[in-house]
Every structure is written in C-alpha cells, then in structure tokens.
Design a protein around this motif. Structure first.
Motif, PDB file in Angstrom:
ATOM      1  N   VAL B  45       0.836  -1.202   0.000  1.00 42.90           N
ATOM      2  CA  VAL B  45       0.000   0.000   0.000  1.00 42.90           C
ATOM      3  C   VAL B  45       0.875   1.257   0.000  1.00 42.90           C
ATOM      4  N   GLY B  56      -7.221   1.837  -4.358  1.00 43.60           N
ATOM      5  CA  GLY B  56      -7.298   0.640  -3.532  1.00 43.60           C
ATOM      6  C   GLY B  56      -7.540  -0.600  -4.358  1.00 43.60           C
ATOM      7  N   ARG B 118      -4.855   7.652   2.058  1.00 45.63           N
ATOM      8  CA  ARG B 118      -5.337   6.286   2.220  1.00 45.63           C
ATOM      9  C   ARG B 118      -5.822   5.713   0.898  1.00 45.63           C
ATOM     10  N   SER B 119      -5.915   4.395   0.834  1.00 43.02           N
ATOM     11  CA  SER B 119      -6.333   3.726  -0.409  1.00 43.02           C
ATOM     12  C   SER B 119      -7.644   4.311  -0.896  1.00 43.02           C
ATOM     13  N   LEU B 127     -12.012   5.625   3.023  1.00 38.31           N
ATOM     14  CA  LEU B 127     -11.207   5.082   4.117  1.00 38.31           C
ATOM     15  C   LEU B 127     -10.761   6.163   5.098  1.00 38.31           C
ATOM     16  N   SER B 128     -10.803   7.430   4.658  1.00 39.99           N
ATOM     17  CA  SER B 128     -10.402   8.498   5.563  1.00 39.99           C
ATOM     18  C   SER B 128     -11.478   8.792   6.597  1.00 39.99           C
ATOM     19  N   PHE B 133     -14.169   3.344   7.705  1.00 42.24           N
ATOM     20  CA  PHE B 133     -12.999   2.471   7.687  1.00 42.24           C
ATOM     21  C   PHE B 133     -13.139   1.351   8.719  1.00 42.24           C
ATOM     22  N   ASN B 201      -3.255   1.530   6.357  1.00 41.87           N
ATOM     23  CA  ASN B 201      -4.263   2.579   6.212  1.00 41.87           C
ATOM     24  C   ASN B 201      -4.683   3.145   7.561  1.00 41.87           C
ATOM     25  N   ASP B 204      -1.696   5.217   8.813  1.00 38.29           N
ATOM     26  CA  ASP B 204      -1.149   6.118   7.796  1.00 38.29           C
ATOM     27  C   ASP B 204       0.366   6.020   7.744  1.00 38.29           C
TER      28      ASP B 204
END
Lengths: 255, 284
Positions: B45, B56, B118-119, B127-128, B133, B201, B204
């Motif tokens: 990642v 992602g 993030r992905s 995902l943020s 998430f 993720n 980070d």
C-alpha cells in the motif's frame, strides 16, 4: 501362472552396519493370505515399511501388479491400492472414529482441494466410512473420539481405515499386538472374512493365528527369508525349527 | 475518536491472528514469522501510494498477491523442516524481510514510510472516514472468519487437520502431505497480507517495525491465549491481549511485568486457552 500381485526382488536395506533386509525376495499371489513370521528383530516391520514407501530400500525392487513401485512415495502407493495397518496404532486420535475412516475414503475419491463444501456432509464419504466400520464391527462407535476407544477397538479401526481406501493389497503389521484372548479371536474371525475379498500380507507373532489363517508363510530371520511355503511344510522345516529353537536356547541360557 | 482507532487496530490484528490460527491451530505449523505479511501488505500500500498509484483496487490486490507469492516461496522452503526447525526458519525469513525493508532507502528505510493518502476506492467507500474504515475492517474480519470456518470444515480443512494430528497416517491413506500444507500456508499468508494493507491505512504509516519478530510473537501469543484451532480463539485472544496491553500500560509503564505472569497462568492452567477455559466452565 499369472503374475503375482506383489513381487519383491532382492530387497536390501541397511541401518549402519546392520542389514535389516538382506536380499529378500517374495511373491504374493492374488487372493492369497501370506504371513510373514520371524523372531523379534528379524526385520519384519522394516520390510513392511519398504513395501508401503515409508522407508526406501538401498537396492532391489518391489512390483505391485507388475508395476515397479520401488521409488514411489507412500501416498502414490496408496492410490495404487496398497493399504497398511501399523504395528503401533497410528490413528488421528483427536478425530472421531467416523472422521478417521471418512478421511481414508476421501483420499481415494477425487482431490481434496475443495475449500467450501462441508466434508462431513458428503454422503458418499459418510456411507463409505459407515460401510467400512460395519465390516469391523465398529458401526455404533462412529461419533466417539478415537482417544476414547479401547486398544482392541483401535486395532479394529486401523483395519477399517485401511479397508476404506479400497485396497488390492492389505499389509497388516501385527494386528493382534496387545490384544486379549477374546479380542484376538474376534480379529482372526474378521481376517477370515476379509481374506475372501482382498489379498493380505500379515506380519504376526501369534502363531495360532498365523497357522489358522495363512495360505503361505515366509519365515524371516536376521533380515533373510529362510523359508517360504505352505503352513504344513513350514512346520516340518528344519531351518525354521532351528531358528525358533535357537532363540529359545539363547533365552534359557540367560536364566 | 481514539477509541475508534483503537478498535480498528484491534479488529485488524484479530484478522491477522485468525489467519495465523489457520496454519498454527488447525495445521500444526508453528510459524514464527507471521508479522512479515503485515509488513508486505503494508508496504504494498505504502510504496504504491508513494509512486502515485492511489487506487485501492490496485493496492489491495497487489498486497494480497505479494503476500501469497512470499508465502509460496517461504512455505516451499520451510515446510521441508518441522518442529523447532520450522519455527526457526520462518523466524529467519521474517527477519530477512525486516532487514530488507530497513534497507529500502527510497521508502524511508529504518524510519518507515508515511502513507499520505489512504487507499482510494472511488465513491464506494471513504477510508479516511474513521467510521466507514472501521466497518470495512470489521466486514473484512467477519468475511475472513467465515471463510476460515468454511475451510476448516471442507475436505481441504479435514486433510490439514489430519496432517496436524498424524502426518504418517495421512500419507499412508494416500494424501500428499506437503502439497496440502503449502496451500494452507499460502492462504494464511494471503489473509494476513490483507490485515497488513488495512493496518497501513489505519496508522497512515508503515515501517519495518511491524515485521519485527516480537510482533510475530505477539500474534502467536494471541492465538495461544485465545485457544489454538478454535474458530473464535484468536478473536478472544487478540481482544484480551490488546485490551490488557492498553489498560495495563495506562496504569504503569512496567505493564509487561503484569502481562507476562498473566500469560504464564493461562498457558499453565488453561490448556486450550481462554476458549478452553470457557468450555470447561460450561461443562461444569
């Protein structure tokens, strides 16, 4: 005469300086019950282990139905119809009785790279397992953990597991080991039934059982076959008498 | 906020422990290098993100594939051995992965690599967003536990458990042992790679430290603590371990002094881990 089902030619296996299997040659005909006897340390289990592929011979060859299997892995020999029971009971102790046998059936019913379907719900495997358990009289014990079985029942389960692989040739390494009188009698009766369906090589110490069951007997002493004949001839054989008598003299000399 | 991050971390590590349980608990393969997959998944990642591939849909498949390939190679070599040697060789390979990651100067080396973005799964899921998430991680965990449940009851799972119990017997009835073990090893590694991708993720950040042998040890302890070869064992074990760690470390900085004896007690008196203990209480 047709080709023998099992042919062993000049098999040799050494452990360091000891020749555990010394140029053993042996023919087992289709449908015969062939017993292998011999004093302790004669190399019987070593021989069986080479037949099943758990040990590799130093030289010599093994043929099953005319095919050279000397260097095949154990699981391949099993696929060709060779099954064994172990002298020291060797089962999946933390599995149920039925699961032990069903796994043996599974090994011979296609590949097992199936990740999703519940194997315990595959009726073909369960039926095969149940049939094998019925043969040895353990049908009512299917749901029990193997570690909870009596020693005699475990010996019977060893047989059921071997049978579930649908073998052509059954190698039984001391199936009576550690059994009581009644249990032994039951095992002899069971083997008398089985011999009608499958060729059997029987390694056994219990002479009553051997002479009751065997079509032919091979006598192994210090890794060598000193005689291979029908039971009545073996009884009369001078070399055999000497081998067993010699042993007794060793024993009495120590007393 | 903090609680959600903590819970997400727990869920991800439970996922890793569950994947380890597949080979260790069900397969009897004591891998002491399982944290390597956390790193491989994480670096997949992180490196892709740094090189400008933020999707992602690319990062996650690459993370899984890289873990699978690593598992295939390591497994093919390690499964020639057994017992203590297997433990040592899996440990050695994981340490190699650790030092390789430390040497990646372009990607932060020893200091690790910050994942600035993030992905990106397009409009599908963000995902943020911590809540989203968290639920993604939870869904992954449930999916993996369900998958493992299917696997251990399948033909394949029966063979793997049979091999744990008695390999010689399994070969005698006709199973090529190594092939099945290797496939199991690869599945387990791939699933842990997923945990690694999620972990990067969550923090980070990815650094060689996630592959360090103590992390592999943590995973083993979680599995043993919860109960090996029990479906929910690693879930219970990992949650208990991580919560204890969190709580004790708030009480004293010498939390390991309390944690150690606690683990010893469970191992000594709770054969079968926490799940074993609960089972025995149930039966009275």
């Amino acid at each position: 005469m047709a080709d023998p089902l099992l042919r062993v030619e000049n098999l040799v296996r050494r452990f360091g300086g000891i020749v555990a299997t010394d140029h053993v040659s042996l023919d087992v005909a289709q449908g015969e019950l062939h017993a292998i006897i011999g004093p302790n340390g004669a190399g019987k289990t070593t021989l069986i282990s080479q037949l099943t592929g758990h040990l590799t011979p130093d030289s010599g060859s093994i043929y099953l139905g005319g095919r050279d299997i000397s260097h095949l892995a154990a699981y391949r020999r099993s696929a060709l119809g060779l099954a064994r029971s172990f002298q020291i009971t060797s089962l999946l102790l933390d599995f149920t009785v039925a699961d032990n046998v069903a796994l043996a059936a599974q090994a011979h019913a296609g590949h097992s790279f199936s990740f999703w379907r519940n194997a315990r719900k595959e009726s073909a495997l369960r039926t095969a397992a149940q049939a094998a358990l019925e043969r040895v009289g353990l049908a009512h014990r299917g749901g029990v953990l193997v570690s909870r079985l009596s020693h005699g029942e475990q010996r019977e389960l060893e047989l059921a597991v071997a049978l579930a692989t649908k073998p052509q040739l059954l190698l039984l390494d001391e199936p009576m080991a550690g059994l009581g009188v009644t249990e032994s009698a039951r095992m002899v009766k069971l083997l008398q039934e089985l011999r009608k369906e499958v060729t059997i090589v029987l390694v056994e110490h219990d002479m009553d059982a051997v002479f009751a069951l065997a079509d032919r007997i091979s006598v192994l002493v210090y890794g060598r076959v000193i005689a291979s004949d029908v039971p009545s001839a073996i009884r009369q054989n001078e070399d055999v008498k000497r081998a067993y008598l010699g042993d007794q003299q060793v024993v009495t000399a120590h007393v | 906020m903090f609680v959600l991050t903590l819970f997400t971390r727990i869920v991800i590590l439970v996922l890793a422990a569950a994947s380890l349980n597949l080979i260790m608990g069900y397969g009897g393969m004591m891998s002491f290098g399982h944290a390597a997959y956390l790193g491989i998944g994480g670096y997949a990642v992180g490196i892709l993100a740094q090189e400008g591939f933020g999707s992602g849909f690319l990062q996650f498949p690459v993370a899984l594939a890289a873990s699978a390939i690593y598992a295939l190679v390591i497994g093919a070599l390690s499964l020639r051995t057994r017992g203590v040697y297997f433990i040592m060789i899996t440990l050695a390979f994981a340490q190699m992965a650790y030092y390789v990651a430390s040497g990646l100067a372009r990607y932060g080396g020893d200091d690790g690599l910050t994942v600035y973005k993030r992905s990106d799964f397009g409009g599908l899921i963000n995902l943020s967003n911590r809540t989203q998430f968290y639920y993604l991680c939870l869904a992954c965990l449930l999916g993996v536990v369900f998958l493992i449940w299917r696997i251990v009851n399948s033909r394949f799972g029966m063979v793997v458990q049979g091999l744990r119990s008695n390999e010689q017997r399994m070969q005698a009835i006709g199973f090529p042992a190594k092939r099945y073990k290797l496939v199991c090893f690869v599945i387990s590694g791939t699933l842990c790679g997923l945990a690694g991708a999620l972990l990067a993720n969550n923090t980070d950040f990815v650094s060689p430290a996630v592959m360090y042998w103590t992390r592999s040890g943590d995973l083993m302890v979680m599995v043993i603590l919860g109960g090996m070869g029990v479906l929910f064992g690693p879930v219970v074990g990992a949650v208990a371990y991580l919560l204890l760690e969190e709580l004790l470390s708030q009480v004293t900085e010498y939390w390991a002094l309390i944690m150690g004896p606690l683990l010893l007690l469970v191992v000594l008196f709770g054969r079968g881990g926490i799940m074993g203990l609960l089972g025995r209480l149930n039966r009275g």
